[in-house]
Design a protein around this motif. Sequence first.
Motif, mmCIF file in Angstrom:
data_model
loop_
_atom_site.group_PDB
_atom_site.id
_atom_site.type_symbol
_atom_site.label_atom_id
_atom_site.label_comp_id
_atom_site.label_asym_id
_atom_site.label_seq_id
_atom_site.Cartn_x
_atom_site.Cartn_y
_atom_site.Cartn_z
ATOM 1 N N ARG A 183 -5.218 1.084 4.339
ATOM 2 C CA ARG A 183 -6.305 0.250 4.858
ATOM 3 C C ARG A 183 -5.848 -0.717 5.955
ATOM 4 O O ARG A 183 -6.660 -1.153 6.759
ATOM 5 C CB ARG A 183 -6.947 -0.547 3.719
ATOM 6 C CG ARG A 183 -7.520 0.345 2.635
ATOM 7 C CD ARG A 183 -8.139 -0.453 1.488
ATOM 8 N NE ARG A 183 -8.527 0.452 0.404
ATOM 9 C CZ ARG A 183 -9.687 1.107 0.340
ATOM 10 N NH1 ARG A 183 -10.573 0.930 1.294
ATOM 11 N NH2 ARG A 183 -9.954 1.917 -0.665
ATOM 12 N N THR A 184 -4.585 -1.087 5.983
ATOM 13 C CA THR A 184 -4.144 -2.141 6.901
ATOM 14 C C THR A 184 -3.391 -1.625 8.119
ATOM 15 O O THR A 184 -3.111 -2.397 9.031
ATOM 16 C CB THR A 184 -3.235 -3.143 6.155
ATOM 17 O OG1 THR A 184 -2.135 -2.440 5.558
ATOM 18 C CG2 THR A 184 -4.018 -3.875 5.073
ATOM 19 N N SER B 119 -9.077 -3.765 9.592
ATOM 20 C CA SER B 119 -7.753 -3.803 8.965
ATOM 21 C C SER B 119 -7.375 -5.212 8.542
ATOM 22 O O SER B 119 -6.736 -5.407 7.503
ATOM 23 C CB SER B 119 -6.707 -3.244 9.929
ATOM 24 O OG SER B 119 -6.748 -3.948 11.169
ATOM 25 N N PRO C 235 -10.282 4.940 3.590
ATOM 26 C CA PRO C 235 -10.639 4.726 5.003
ATOM 27 C C PRO C 235 -10.677 6.026 5.802
ATOM 28 O O PRO C 235 -11.539 6.206 6.665
ATOM 29 C CB PRO C 235 -9.540 3.790 5.507
ATOM 30 C CG PRO C 235 -9.024 3.102 4.288
ATOM 31 C CD PRO C 235 -9.147 4.101 3.183
ATOM 32 N N ARG D 161 -13.014 2.346 11.352
ATOM 33 C CA ARG D 161 -13.456 3.228 10.268
ATOM 34 C C ARG D 161 -14.583 4.148 10.721
ATOM 35 O O ARG D 161 -14.835 5.162 10.090
ATOM 36 C CB ARG D 161 -13.949 2.428 9.066
ATOM 37 C CG ARG D 161 -13.115 1.216 8.691
ATOM 38 C CD ARG D 161 -11.717 1.563 8.244
ATOM 39 N NE ARG D 161 -11.120 0.465 7.493
ATOM 40 C CZ ARG D 161 -9.841 0.157 7.509
ATOM 41 N NH1 ARG D 161 -9.005 0.868 8.259
ATOM 42 N NH2 ARG D 161 -9.369 -0.837 6.774
ATOM 43 N N GLU E 112 0.829 -1.205 0.000
ATOM 44 C CA GLU E 112 0.000 0.000 0.000
ATOM 45 C C GLU E 112 0.864 1.256 0.000
ATOM 46 O O GLU E 112 0.573 2.234 -0.715
ATOM 47 C CB GLU E 112 -0.917 0.007 1.213
ATOM 48 C CG GLU E 112 -1.991 -1.062 1.231
ATOM 49 C CD GLU E 112 -3.014 -0.774 2.308
ATOM 50 O OE1 GLU E 112 -3.978 -0.047 2.022
ATOM 51 O OE2 GLU E 112 -2.835 -1.260 3.443
ATOM 52 N N ALA F 115 -9.395 -6.003 5.389
ATOM 53 C CA ALA F 115 -8.788 -5.348 4.234
ATOM 54 C C ALA F 115 -7.502 -6.048 3.827
ATOM 55 O O ALA F 115 -7.218 -6.221 2.631
ATOM 56 C CB ALA F 115 -8.515 -3.882 4.552
ATOM 57 N N GLU G 206 -15.508 -3.931 3.900
ATOM 58 C CA GLU G 206 -14.207 -3.525 3.381
ATOM 59 C C GLU G 206 -14.115 -3.778 1.880
ATOM 60 O O GLU G 206 -13.516 -2.982 1.146
ATOM 61 C CB GLU G 206 -13.093 -4.256 4.125
ATOM 62 C CG GLU G 206 -12.938 -3.841 5.579
ATOM 63 C CD GLU G 206 -12.596 -2.368 5.736
ATOM 64 O OE1 GLU G 206 -11.673 -1.893 5.030
ATOM 65 O OE2 GLU G 206 -13.235 -1.694 6.556
#
Length: 529
Positions: free
Chosen positions: A154-155, A300, A353, A284, A117, A303, A343
């Motif tokens: 996202r993680t 997380s 997010p 979120r 990411e 995702a 997600e």
Amino acid sequence: SSSLIVGPNYTPYQARSAMIESSLCYISCLFFFLLTLQGIDGFGIVLNTPSKSQTITSLHQARKSSFLRLYDDSDYDNDRMNDYSHDEQQYNDKNNGMVKEYLATCIPGLSNVLAMELEQLGATNIEPLGNAAVSFTNSPSNPHVGLRALLWIRTAHQILELIVGEIPNIQTRDDVYEAIRSTVNVKQLLGNGKGGMLTLSSKVILNGRVPKDISHSHYTALTIKNALVDQVRDLRDDNERPNVDTDQADVPLVSIFFGRPERDNTADMTLYRSLHPPGSLHKRGYRAGNAVHKAAMKESLAAGLLLSSKFDEALLHLTQDDGNKNTICLVDPMCGSGSLIIEAAMMVADVAPGLMRIKCGVPGFQMPPVLRWKQDDDDNDITQIWKDMLIDATQRAKEGMRNFQNVDIIANDIHDGALDLLEASLTKAGLSHAVQVSQGDCCDVQFPSKSPSTKSKKEQVWVMTNPPWGVRLSEDDHNSWESLRSFLRETCPKGRTQAWVLSGNKSATKHLGLRRSQSIVIKTGQQDL
């Protein structure tokens, strides 16, 4: 450069290896595995549960060659505490020179996904640290990658900016006090650039066997706060001091101590400041105000599993298909409260997010702490840059809603209470229209008429599910796994189905009678599911 899931600027990250260190204590094993039988493909992940301290221990064990380390191992041969002196110019060269060093943490086992990411966002010097964190820097061409990460990653659970690299030979709180006073530029850290002061909070994470005098995190955190406050008082004529705000501090400080019993029972100390308010980024906001399912998966983690399965790459292929002949049907036949479902819907719609947190009213994220820090470039309005990022993310989300023309998402569960939680979360997230919700046994789930069971052979079925297994739930899971077996074998189209199944019970997975073709190790605490 801000393309994350869907967009023409997407660059696949090649290092998707999920090789996990074996140095952590395994408490339980959770498998997320790829299945292959008669054309059905699947994927697997192993989940183990270290403590938080073990997670950071793994991080520190991997940091010896990291750019975050400011001192060589040879430095430990000297009495460093007597040699520390504050070099304001060196501090400013690092921070005014636009080069900032960051640490992003995640669920153990997802560091390679997190690195992927960060690469997509244009971060540089990306280096996974153990299996639960990734270090990275910005660059002159992408100076605000930290802000982009705060909005799009996202993680990650935390995104921290390095203030002071590892300080060795810490044995007492007096050592902590002197180290902070001699290494931290409080004008830069706590000044607001207008003659005033920023509020602060202090959090300490202790890992391994640390010296007894610093083993109480609360008092060690107070020592760090006192060192900063005293330094400010010494610099000001009015004897004013910065205030402490534990909930919405302008500068949330995070200090990590790593025990070094092999070095005369000392500890290393590293000081960071958090770009975001206290708490984990896995939240979120779409679950706020609702009861949480007792077996709910962290957002997380959901995702991370989707990204590990390359669901994002499948979505990319849809956007590149000018004829719109390809479609995807993602189904979770045992969705529970729907972490995987929501997600996935956010990825399809290209919803950031960070934008979801603002939409759902999570406190402190519309104007996060990083926007309140003293800026070195008066011509660079960080607040306006953040607003521009939010405007861009909002436009992408609006355009991303069109992607549901080619993607079906089906959520099913046998328990109406779990589905009530899912539907409430979908409503709050603004994604109710994107998901087809049904109640019943998973073996009775049916695909919509336009989905892969009846349409073009280019259409794909993506099964992502987290069935009940004994370690997580006390109920007997035998019937659930038999129903899942029936669904995969009899309902899913052969040759066009990928089945990704999460489990922590090897005996339960045998009910499927399917061959595992891939496995990735994930580690998390039982309370995190």
